[in-house]
Design an enzyme around this catalytic site. Structure first.
Site, mmCIF file in Angstrom:
data_model
loop_
_atom_site.group_PDB
_atom_site.id
_atom_site.type_symbol
_atom_site.label_atom_id
_atom_site.label_comp_id
_atom_site.label_asym_id
_atom_site.label_seq_id
_atom_site.Cartn_x
_atom_site.Cartn_y
_atom_site.Cartn_z
ATOM 1 N N SER A 1 34.573 31.330 44.608
ATOM 2 C CA SER A 1 35.857 30.684 44.351
ATOM 3 C C SER A 1 35.920 29.407 45.183
ATOM 4 O O SER A 1 35.802 29.453 46.408
ATOM 5 C CB SER A 1 36.993 31.634 44.741
ATOM 6 O OG SER A 1 38.239 30.982 44.639
ATOM 7 N N LYS B 1 34.378 29.744 40.001
ATOM 8 C CA LYS B 1 35.841 29.714 39.797
ATOM 9 C C LYS B 1 36.373 28.519 40.561
ATOM 10 O O LYS B 1 36.040 28.328 41.737
ATOM 11 C CB LYS B 1 36.445 31.018 40.314
ATOM 12 C CG LYS B 1 37.939 30.986 40.661
ATOM 13 C CD LYS B 1 38.443 32.395 40.912
ATOM 14 C CE LYS B 1 39.544 32.425 41.962
ATOM 15 N NZ LYS B 1 39.988 33.804 42.256
ATOM 16 N N LYS C 1 39.878 26.321 41.668
ATOM 17 C CA LYS C 1 41.327 26.342 41.769
ATOM 18 C C LYS C 1 41.867 25.138 41.021
ATOM 19 O O LYS C 1 41.308 24.034 41.129
ATOM 20 C CB LYS C 1 41.739 26.259 43.240
ATOM 21 C CG LYS C 1 41.308 27.475 44.055
ATOM 22 C CD LYS C 1 42.134 28.689 43.696
ATOM 23 C CE LYS C 1 41.904 29.825 44.669
ATOM 24 N NZ LYS C 1 42.691 31.017 44.296
ATOM 25 N N ASP D 1 41.616 29.219 38.423
ATOM 26 C CA ASP D 1 42.688 30.019 39.036
ATOM 27 C C ASP D 1 43.823 29.079 39.440
ATOM 28 O O ASP D 1 43.628 28.179 40.260
ATOM 29 C CB ASP D 1 42.139 30.766 40.261
ATOM 30 C CG ASP D 1 43.166 31.705 40.904
ATOM 31 O OD1 ASP D 1 44.313 31.775 40.420
ATOM 32 O OD2 ASP D 1 42.800 32.378 41.895
ATOM 33 N N GLU E 1 43.164 32.389 35.498
ATOM 34 C CA GLU E 1 43.774 33.385 36.388
ATOM 35 C C GLU E 1 45.169 32.926 36.799
ATOM 36 O O GLU E 1 45.343 31.789 37.246
ATOM 37 C CB GLU E 1 42.853 33.549 37.617
ATOM 38 C CG GLU E 1 43.279 34.628 38.594
ATOM 39 C CD GLU E 1 42.263 34.776 39.746
ATOM 40 O OE1 GLU E 1 41.116 34.311 39.619
ATOM 41 O OE2 GLU E 1 42.645 35.346 40.777
ATOM 42 N N ASP F 1 46.378 38.221 38.658
ATOM 43 C CA ASP F 1 46.072 38.497 40.062
ATOM 44 C C ASP F 1 47.393 38.892 40.728
ATOM 45 O O ASP F 1 47.744 40.081 40.769
ATOM 46 C CB ASP F 1 45.419 37.243 40.674
ATOM 47 C CG ASP F 1 45.190 37.308 42.182
ATOM 48 O OD1 ASP F 1 45.586 38.291 42.825
ATOM 49 O OD2 ASP F 1 44.610 36.343 42.746
ATOM 50 N N LYS G 1 42.559 43.427 43.793
ATOM 51 C CA LYS G 1 42.377 43.223 45.230
ATOM 52 C C LYS G 1 42.953 44.451 45.917
ATOM 53 O O LYS G 1 44.112 44.815 45.671
ATOM 54 C CB LYS G 1 43.128 41.977 45.718
ATOM 55 C CG LYS G 1 42.552 40.664 45.213
ATOM 56 C CD LYS G 1 43.289 39.482 45.817
ATOM 57 C CE LYS G 1 42.774 38.189 45.199
ATOM 58 N NZ LYS G 1 43.553 37.014 45.657
ATOM 59 N N GLY H 1 39.163 38.213 46.135
ATOM 60 C CA GLY H 1 38.951 38.109 47.581
ATOM 61 C C GLY H 1 40.168 37.536 48.279
ATOM 62 O O GLY H 1 41.031 36.912 47.649
#
Ligand code: OSB
Ligand code: MG
Length: 368
Positions: free
Chosen positions: A136, A162, A164, A189, A214, A239, A263, A291
């Site tokens: 990520s 991934k 952001k 995400d 996400e 998430d 998670k 994570g």
């Protein structure tokens, strides 16, 4: 099992690089380490994953410590437990505070695994011996910098990228990644940075065949996500919105997502994470393990969880060295050609470096 003593350590750890998301930038992480001892002298380890500020969920390091000391530890201390599944039942009268619950529950799971001479992965029913890992990547100062960072992780073998995203750092960024790297496994995400007013913009992302997007909408929403999913071809992964099996059931019933990021801390522990995993498997919803920029103990728990059979997409649990100059476990978590070998020794599978933890600890609370 009877827990007779719990030590809580708070460590200040600085990540090698800052990690920027749509909700803020993280570099210094206060790590809560939980060390629980039972009457036979066996020791189990857990980690609190809340951040210092309540940006991702409402919990913080301080709320975690308050809940552990004043409510959660007193509930289980000196109580006879047959199985770690009992911990979440005992905590059920306490609303939410899932990261706090998970920190101590994880230590009980570790003790149970050691008691029964199993790895944590085995103790929870995991079957995968190697797990695939992705990476990520936070928001970067420029697209060029991001492309450079991605190239490095692809070279290291990470199996999924991934990135952001947030308004102003989305379509152009994804387009540049596709231009440079072609058809790599790629996802985005948003950490709740958009609303339904952004549907037209989010639809533009469909052109790039992302594995999933996400948490595009509000952290506590499942209704608008269902409305959005009807208009997007890109699968939505939730998430923040999934904090329990009940949340997962409702979101799946409504069509709010077709993938779930599990998670352990966000859902209140391994027992609840496993329930969500099992339910998703039944409903043909793939899951993967997210994570929280964990230190080694949290990382070890994630690896054990990911060994369950429906973790079919690469997770975010990358190598220790990606985050830390020195991790609190030995060996550190190593990634080899995009995979981690699930440890087979009893308990969480790594040796906890207690000397390092004690030398780094700003505070130590011992409760007995
Ligand atoms: O949304 O998954 C997230 C990091 C901090 C808070 C929230 C998230 C993340 C990550 C990084 O995406 C996960 C990791 O590398 O541990
Ligand atoms: Mg996320």
């Amino acid at each position: 099992m009877k827990i007779t003593e719990v030590s809580l350590y708070t460590l200040e750890m600085r990540m090698k690089q800052p990690f920027e998301t749509s909700f803020g930038t993280l570099q210094d992480k206060t790590i809560i380490v939980v060390r629980a001892k039972d009457e036979s002298g066996l020791v189990g380890w857990g980690e609190g994953v809340a951040f210092d500020a309540p940006w991702y969920t409402e919990e913080t390091v301080k709320t975690t410590m308050h809940m552990l000391k004043d409510f959660l530890i007193p509930i289980i201390l000196h109580k006879e437990l047959q199985h770690p599944d009992e911990v979440s039942k005992l905590f059920s009268a306490i609303r939410r505070n899932n990261m706090a619950k998970s920190a101590i529950e994880g230590a009980v799971w570790d003790i149970y695994a050691r008691h029964t001479h199993q790895s944590l992965a085995q103790a929870i029913g995991g079957t995968q011996q190697r797990i695939d890992v992705g990476i990520s990547i936070g928001i970067q100062p420029s697209i060029e910098k991001l492309l450079h960072v991605i190239a490095g992780y692809l070279e290291e073998g990470y199996k999924r990228i991934k990135v952001k995203i947030k308004p102003g750092w989305d379509v152009e960024v994804i387009s540049a990644i596709r231009d440079r790297f072609g058809d790599i496994p790629l996802m985005a995400d948003a950490n709740s940075a958009y609303t339904l007013d952004d549907v037209e913009l989010l639809k533009q992302l469909d052109a790039f065949h992302l594995m999933m997007i996400e948490q595009p909408l509000a952290h506590d929403d499942i209704v608008d996500h269902a409305i959005l999913q009807k208009q997007l071809r890109t699968p939505i992964c939730l998430d923040e919105s999934i904090t329990s099996l009940e949340d997962a059931r409702r979101a799946i019933e409504l069509g709010s997502c077709s993938v779930i990021n599990i998670k352990i801390g966000r859902v209140g522990g391994i027992t609840e994470a496993k329930k969500i995993h099992d339910y998703c498997a039944e409903k043909n919803i793939p899951v993967w393990c997210g994570g929280m920029l964990e230190a080694g103990i949290g990382r070890a728990h994630n690896i054990a969880l990911t060994s369950l059979s429906n973790f079919v997409m690469p997770g975010d649990t990358a190598a220790s060295s990606r985050y830390w100059h020195e991790d609190i476990i030995t060996p550190e978590v190593m990634v080899d050609t995009g995979t981690i070998t699930v440890p087979t020794i009893a308990g969480i599978g790594y040796k906890v470096n207690r000397e390092l933890i004690e030398s780094m600890a700003k505070h130590i609370n011992i409760i007995k």
